[in-house]
Each structure stands twice: as structure tokens, then as C-alpha cells.
Design a protein around this motif. Structure first.
Motif, PDB file in Angstrom:
ATOM      1  N   ARG A  10       0.836  -1.212   0.000  1.00  0.00           N
ATOM      2  CA  ARG A  10       0.000   0.000   0.000  1.00  0.00           C
ATOM      3  C   ARG A  10       0.868   1.258   0.000  1.00  0.00           C
ATOM      4  O   ARG A  10       0.573   2.226  -0.696  1.00  0.00           O
ATOM      5  CB  ARG A  10      -0.938  -0.019   1.208  1.00  0.00           C
ATOM      6  N   ILE A  11       1.961   1.237   0.786  1.00  0.00           N
ATOM      7  CA  ILE A  11       2.882   2.384   0.820  1.00  0.00           C
ATOM      8  C   ILE A  11       3.489   2.586  -0.570  1.00  0.00           C
ATOM      9  O   ILE A  11       3.538   3.709  -1.091  1.00  0.00           O
ATOM     10  CB  ILE A  11       4.002   2.162   1.869  1.00  0.00           C
ATOM     11  N   LYS A  12       3.928   1.494  -1.175  1.00  0.00           N
ATOM     12  CA  LYS A  12       4.545   1.529  -2.512  1.00  0.00           C
ATOM     13  C   LYS A  12       3.576   2.156  -3.526  1.00  0.00           C
ATOM     14  O   LYS A  12       3.931   3.043  -4.294  1.00  0.00           O
ATOM     15  CB  LYS A  12       4.907   0.099  -2.934  1.00  0.00           C
ATOM     16  N   GLU A  13       2.330   1.693  -3.483  1.00  0.00           N
ATOM     17  CA  GLU A  13       1.334   2.182  -4.436  1.00  0.00           C
ATOM     18  C   GLU A  13       1.058   3.682  -4.253  1.00  0.00           C
ATOM     19  O   GLU A  13       1.032   4.448  -5.214  1.00  0.00           O
ATOM     20  CB  GLU A  13       0.033   1.386  -4.291  1.00  0.00           C
ATOM     21  N   VAL A 110       0.321  13.650   4.741  1.00  0.00           N
ATOM     22  CA  VAL A 110       0.142  12.849   5.956  1.00  0.00           C
ATOM     23  C   VAL A 110      -1.168  12.069   5.857  1.00  0.00           C
ATOM     24  O   VAL A 110      -1.246  10.885   6.190  1.00  0.00           O
ATOM     25  CB  VAL A 110       0.171  13.754   7.212  1.00  0.00           C
ATOM     26  N   LYS A 111      -2.217  12.742   5.319  1.00  0.00           N
ATOM     27  CA  LYS A 111      -3.539  12.108   5.195  1.00  0.00           C
ATOM     28  C   LYS A 111      -3.515  10.904   4.263  1.00  0.00           C
ATOM     29  O   LYS A 111      -4.254   9.946   4.461  1.00  0.00           O
ATOM     30  CB  LYS A 111      -4.562  13.129   4.675  1.00  0.00           C
ATOM     31  N   LEU A 112      -2.670  10.964   3.238  1.00  0.00           N
ATOM     32  CA  LEU A 112      -2.554   9.840   2.293  1.00  0.00           C
ATOM     33  C   LEU A 112      -2.241   8.531   3.014  1.00  0.00           C
ATOM     34  O   LEU A 112      -2.660   7.465   2.600  1.00  0.00           O
ATOM     35  CB  LEU A 112      -1.417  10.095   1.285  1.00  0.00           C
ATOM     36  N   PHE A 113      -1.472   8.651   4.102  1.00  0.00           N
ATOM     37  CA  PHE A 113      -1.006   7.462   4.813  1.00  0.00           C
ATOM     38  C   PHE A 113      -1.735   7.217   6.132  1.00  0.00           C
ATOM     39  O   PHE A 113      -1.303   6.383   6.927  1.00  0.00           O
ATOM     40  CB  PHE A 113       0.508   7.583   5.082  1.00  0.00           C
ATOM     41  N   LYS A 114      -2.853   7.944   6.350  1.00  0.00           N
ATOM     42  CA  LYS A 114      -3.559   7.835   7.637  1.00  0.00           C
ATOM     43  C   LYS A 114      -3.940   6.385   7.955  1.00  0.00           C
ATOM     44  O   LYS A 114      -3.653   5.876   9.026  1.00  0.00           O
ATOM     45  CB  LYS A 114      -4.805   8.722   7.635  1.00  0.00           C
ATOM     46  N   GLU A 115      -4.577   5.728   6.993  1.00  0.00           N
ATOM     47  CA  GLU A 115      -5.044   4.355   7.240  1.00  0.00           C
ATOM     48  C   GLU A 115      -3.874   3.381   7.369  1.00  0.00           C
ATOM     49  O   GLU A 115      -3.929   2.439   8.157  1.00  0.00           O
ATOM     50  CB  GLU A 115      -5.995   3.907   6.138  1.00  0.00           C
TER      51      GLU A 115
END
Length: 198
Positions: A10-13, A110-115
Motif C-alpha cells: 500500500r505504501i509503494k502504491e 500525511v492524510k494519504l497514509f492515515k489508514e
């Protein structure tokens, strides 16, 4: 329940499809899962991306020194970030040479990675989350600045986790005075005490 591999993909994508600003690579968290202590930093820098691990640059060395000072070793804790790609800015000098430097992640980044971060917290299941700097502080608490809350334990109702805010280790580089250093060292001692109570 996510696995570490799910989180990595998910981080990569997210990182590889992000086009709003320039970024310089991405990393994942590092350390054992589960873990009693989770440190959350801001975003990776150049050395972190090169080595694929958080907190391995100059600030990382400072961090590890203080970690050891309270009887904890790096391989006993999980370390992750609020933003998993390296936010960068480029500047062209008078000679036409371009330099690249780090910048703080934007709120939207930051919001992109919240979940992803929430899922990593669930996976790690720490007794205490230590935020390093203002970016993770604002993401995981209601506080606006580290100055008003560092060195104290707070409970995050949403995550059902204890949060312990600390200055980012790189703050020592910018605040080269004995007073700040003494206060920073005191916060590590307070963390040591807090760990005994949990």
C-alpha cells in the motif's frame, strides 16, 4: 487484519502514484511486530531512503544513543513514520546546479497514509506510542505544538493507546544550548518511568 507485506504494497502504491509534489523514494517501518514501544517519526530523509530504514541518518544516531541511555535497544522497538515517502524540494543555484533537500510533509501528504499508519499501529499493538516531532504529534493528538505537551503521557481514545510526545532528535542540532539538551534528556528519563507503569 493487515500484514506487514500488505502495508508495504500500500505504501509503494501511494508513493509511486503521487504526483502533486516531488518526492525522493519511500520506506516502511522497521522493527519487531508486535512491540511494546512504537516510535513515530515525520518522514524519511535521504539516508533513510538509501538504507530502506527509518532513523538511520544523523538524527537516527542521536536517537539510538538516547534509546540506549534508558536501557532500550533499537531491535526491541518498532520505528515508523507519519508520511512514508521522502518529501523534497529542489532549488537551482546561481551556477545552475540543482540541490535537493528535505521538506516537512504537507497535511495532505500525511492524510494519504492515515489508514496505513492506523493499521500499522493495530498490527504492532504497542503499549505506548512515542511521537517524535510536530508532524506525528498533530496526527495522533489534539495538540498543536510539541512545546505544550512533551514529556507527558496522554491517552488517545480513538486508538485506545497511550501517546508520549517528544521533540524530534534533530531538534538538538538546531537548539545547541544546554537548557534544551537538559530538557530533552529529562524527557527520556520520563519515558523510562512511563514504560515502568504500563
Amino acid at each position: 487484519m493487515s500484514t506487514l507485506e500488505d502495508l508495504r504494497l500500500r505504501i509503494k502504491e501511494i508513493a509511486e502514484n503521487y504526483e502533486d509534489e516531488k518526492t525522493g523514494g519511500w520506506i516502511t517501518g522497521d522493527g519487531p511486530v508486535p512491540s511494546d514501544i512504537l516510535f513515530v517519526g515525520e518522514a524519511p530523509g535521504k539516508t533513510e531512503v538509501e538504507k530502506g530504514k527509518p532513523f538511520v541518518g544523523m538524527a537516527g544516531e542521536t536517537f539510538e544513543g538516547y534509546l540506549n541511555s534508558i536501557g532500550v535497544t533499537r531491535n526491541n522497538v518498532r520505528i515508523t513514520n507519519t508520511c512514508f515517502f521522502r518529501p523534497i524540494k529542489t532549488k537551482e543555484g546561481k551556477t545552475g546546479r540543482t540541490t535537493t533537500s528535505n521538506r516537512p510533509p504537507k497535511t495532505s501528504e500525511v492524510k494519504l497514509f492515515k489508514e496505513v499508519l492506523d493499521d500499522e499501529i493495530a498490527l504492532v499493538n504497542p503499549k505506548i506510542i512515542v511521537t517524535l516531532g510536530n508532524v506525528p504529534l498533530k496526527r495522533l493528538t489534539e495538540f498543536k505544538s510539541i512545546g505544550e505537551c512533551h514529556g507527558n503521557l496522554y491517552f488517545n481514545e480513538e486508538l485506545q493507546k497511550y501517546i508520549f510526545p517528544m521533540y524530534h532528535p534533530s531538534a538538538l542540532t538546531y537548539n545547541r544550548n544546554d537548557e534544551f539538551k537538559a530538557m530533552y534528556e529529562q524527557d527520556w528519563l520520563k519515558l523510562k518511568e512511563a514504560l515502568k507503569t504500563l
